[in-house]
Motif scaffolding. Structure first.
Motif, PDB file in Angstrom:
ATOM      1  N   ALA A   1       1.698   1.682  -9.735  1.00  0.00           N
ATOM      2  CA  ALA A   1       0.815   1.892  -8.579  1.00  0.00           C
ATOM      3  C   ALA A   1      -0.349   0.905  -8.612  1.00  0.00           C
TER       4      ALA A   1
ATOM      5  N   SER B   1      -1.813  -5.250  -2.530  1.00  0.00           N
ATOM      6  CA  SER B   1      -2.315  -4.850  -1.220  1.00  0.00           C
ATOM      7  C   SER B   1      -3.767  -5.289  -1.025  1.00  0.00           C
ATOM      8  N   LEU B   2      -4.586  -5.135  -2.072  1.00  0.00           N
ATOM      9  CA  LEU B   2      -5.994  -5.512  -1.975  1.00  0.00           C
ATOM     10  C   LEU B   2      -6.147  -7.015  -1.795  1.00  0.00           C
TER      11      LEU B   2
ATOM     12  N   SER C   1      -1.180  -1.821  -5.774  1.00  0.00           N
ATOM     13  CA  SER C   1      -2.445  -1.732  -5.043  1.00  0.00           C
ATOM     14  C   SER C   1      -3.242  -3.029  -5.183  1.00  0.00           C
ATOM     15  N   GLU C   2      -3.076  -3.727  -6.300  1.00  0.00           N
ATOM     16  CA  GLU C   2      -3.726  -5.033  -6.457  1.00  0.00           C
ATOM     17  C   GLU C   2      -3.148  -6.048  -5.465  1.00  0.00           C
TER      18      GLU C   2
ATOM     19  N   THR D   1      -7.924   0.583   1.012  1.00  0.00           N
ATOM     20  CA  THR D   1      -7.232   0.074  -0.168  1.00  0.00           C
ATOM     21  C   THR D   1      -8.076   0.284  -1.420  1.00  0.00           C
TER      22      THR D   1
ATOM     23  N   GLY E   1       0.812  -1.213   0.000  1.00  0.00           N
ATOM     24  CA  GLY E   1       0.000   0.000   0.000  1.00  0.00           C
ATOM     25  C   GLY E   1       0.844   1.260   0.000  1.00  0.00           C
TER      26      GLY E   1
ATOM     27  N   ALA F   1       2.496   1.629  -3.362  1.00  0.00           N
ATOM     28  CA  ALA F   1       1.535   2.038  -4.384  1.00  0.00           C
ATOM     29  C   ALA F   1       1.295   3.546  -4.335  1.00  0.00           C
ATOM     30  N   GLU F   2       1.119   4.070  -3.128  1.00  0.00           N
ATOM     31  CA  GLU F   2       0.881   5.512  -2.983  1.00  0.00           C
ATOM     32  C   GLU F   2       2.100   6.311  -3.447  1.00  0.00           C
TER      33      GLU F   2
ATOM     34  N   ALA G   1      -6.054   4.274  -9.005  1.00  0.00           N
ATOM     35  CA  ALA G   1      -5.091   3.526  -9.813  1.00  0.00           C
ATOM     36  C   ALA G   1      -5.770   2.895 -11.018  1.00  0.00           C
TER      37      ALA G   1
ATOM     38  N   PHE H   1      -7.906   3.969  -2.685  1.00  0.00           N
ATOM     39  CA  PHE H   1      -6.750   4.278  -3.529  1.00  0.00           C
ATOM     40  C   PHE H   1      -6.817   3.492  -4.843  1.00  0.00           C
ATOM     41  N   HIS H   2      -7.263   2.243  -4.761  1.00  0.00           N
ATOM     42  CA  HIS H   2      -7.325   1.383  -5.938  1.00  0.00           C
ATOM     43  C   HIS H   2      -8.199   2.003  -7.022  1.00  0.00           C
TER      44      HIS H   2
END
Length: 303
Positions: free
Chosen positions: A45, A52-53, A49-50, A76, A30, A33-34, A83, A79-80
Motif C-alpha cells: 500500500a 499516486s502522490l 500510495s507513493e 492522497t 490510489g 493502494a487502498e 501507509a 491515505f499516505h
C-alpha cells in the motif's frame, strides 16, 4: 457529412497527454493502494500510495493552482499518512496528515461544510500518529542517537541484522531499515537515509557516511544492470536518489583529488542523467538536479 466525413480527431498535444497519463496514475495507484491497505498489505500500500502522490504532484506542476489537484494531493496525503505509519515511518506520517489538513483548509472556502469534516478527519489522523510518535520516542533507548545511527550503519555495511535497540532508535527518527532480503533499491535508500542522518548527527563519521553512499551506489547499479522492476518503471523516483548520491561522491572525489574515483563516478552520473532527462519535462526538482549535475560535470571535464 461531406466527402471526407468529419475527419480524424486532432491528436492531443504533449501537455494534455501528460495530464491524462498522470490522472490515470493517480486513480489507478490510489485505488490499488487502498485495496492493499484494506487487506493488511501495508508495505505494498505504501509503495502504491507513493506512486499516486508522485503523480498528483506532477499534475500540480503541469496545472499549478488547479483546485482539483490540490484536493487530489490532500486525499492522497491523507491515505499516505496511514501507509507511512503502518510501515513504522511515524514522523513522516504526522507530516503527511498535517499536509492534508493544510490543503483542505486552503480549499475550505469552496465548500465549508464539506471541508470542515475533511479537515477534522485529517487532523484526527495526525493526532493518532503524533501519539504513536510520542510513545515511540519515549520508549527509545537513552543512548545518544548518533551512537545508534553509527552502530546501525556499521551493522548494515557488514550485512548484520539490527538489534532491537537499534531498530527502536531508528524508528524514533523515522527510519524503517530495510533488511538484507529487501529489494536492492529499498536497501540502497536505507543506506542513504542513514548516511544523511549520521552526517548531520555525527560529522566525525565521514568515512562511514561515504561507505554508506558507495554501497548505495553499488546497489543501484546492481538493480539497474539486473533490470529490476523498480529501476525500469520507477526510475524517475529512484534515479534521482542515485544521481544525488553520485553527485555527492564525485564532488568528494574532486575535492580530495582522487581522479580515478572521480572518473568512475562521473561516468556513472552522466549515464544516470541521460535516463533522467525525460522526467525533467514534468518534474521541476528533477530538472534542477539534472542542471546542477550537468554544471558540475562540465566544470570537471567533458562528458
Amino acid at each position: 457529412m461531406g466527402l471526407f466525413g468529419r475527419g480524424r480527431p486532432k491528436r492531443q498535444n504533449g501537455h494534455d497527454e501528460a495530464i491524462a497519463h498522470y490522472e490515470a496514475m493517480v486513480a489507478q495507484a490510489g485505488a490499488a493502494a487502498e485495496a492493499e491497505g484494506a487487506s493488511g498489505r501495508w508495505d505494498d500500500a505504501l509503495m502504491l500510495s507513493e506512486v499516486s502522490l508522485k503523480a498528483v504532484l506532477a499534475l500540480q506542476r503541469l496545472e499549478p493552482g488547479d483546485p482539483r489537484h490540490l484536493h487530489g494531493e490532500a486525499a492522497t496525503q491523507y491515505f499516505h499518512a496511514s501507509a507511512l505509519g503502518r510501515n513504522g515511518r511515524v514522523a513522516e506520517a504526522v507530516a503527511a496528515a498535517d499536509r492534508a489538513a493544510a490543503l483542505y483548509r486552503l480549499l475550505r472556502p469552496q465548500s465549508p461544510a464539506r471541508y470542515d469534516q475533511l479537515i477534522a478527519d485529517a487532523e484526527g489522523r495526525g493526532e493518532r500518529w503524533r501519539a504513536e510518535l510520542a510513545g515511540t520516542v519515549a520508549g527509545a533507548p537513552a543512548d545518544d542517537i548518533a551512537d545508534i545511527l553509527g552502530s546501525a550503519a556499521v551493522r548494515l555495511l557488514e550485512g548484520q541484522p539490527l538489534s532491537p535497540e537499534e531498530a527502536r532508535g531508528l524508528s524514533a527518527v523515522g527510519i524503517t531499515a530495510a533488511g538484507a532480503g529487501s529489494a536492492r533499491v529499498e536497501l540502497a535508500r536505507t543506506h542513504l537515509t542513514l548516511a544523511d542522518h549520521l552526517s548531520a548527527e555525527a560529522p566525525d563519521e565521514a568515512w562511514t557516511v561515504r561507505q554508506l553512499r558507495l554501497h548505495a551506489h553499488d546497489l543501484f547499479a546492481e538493480a539497474s544492470e539486473a533490470q529490476e522492476t523498480e529501476m525500469r518503471y520507477r526510475f524517475g523516483d529512484y534515479g534521482t536518489d542515485w544521481a544525488r548520491t553520485l553527485l555527492v561522491l564525485a564532488r568528494q572525489d574532486h575535492e580530495s583529488g582522487d581522479t580515478s574515483s572521480l572518473q568512475d563516478h562521473c561516468g556513472w552520473l552522466a549515464g544516470v542523467l541521460g535516463q533522467l532527462r525525460p522526467y525533467t519535462l514534468v518534474d521541476g526538482p528533477t530538472a534542477e538536479l539534472v542542471q546542477e549535475a550537468d554544471m558540475f560535470l562540465q566544470g570537471v571535464g567533458s562528458w
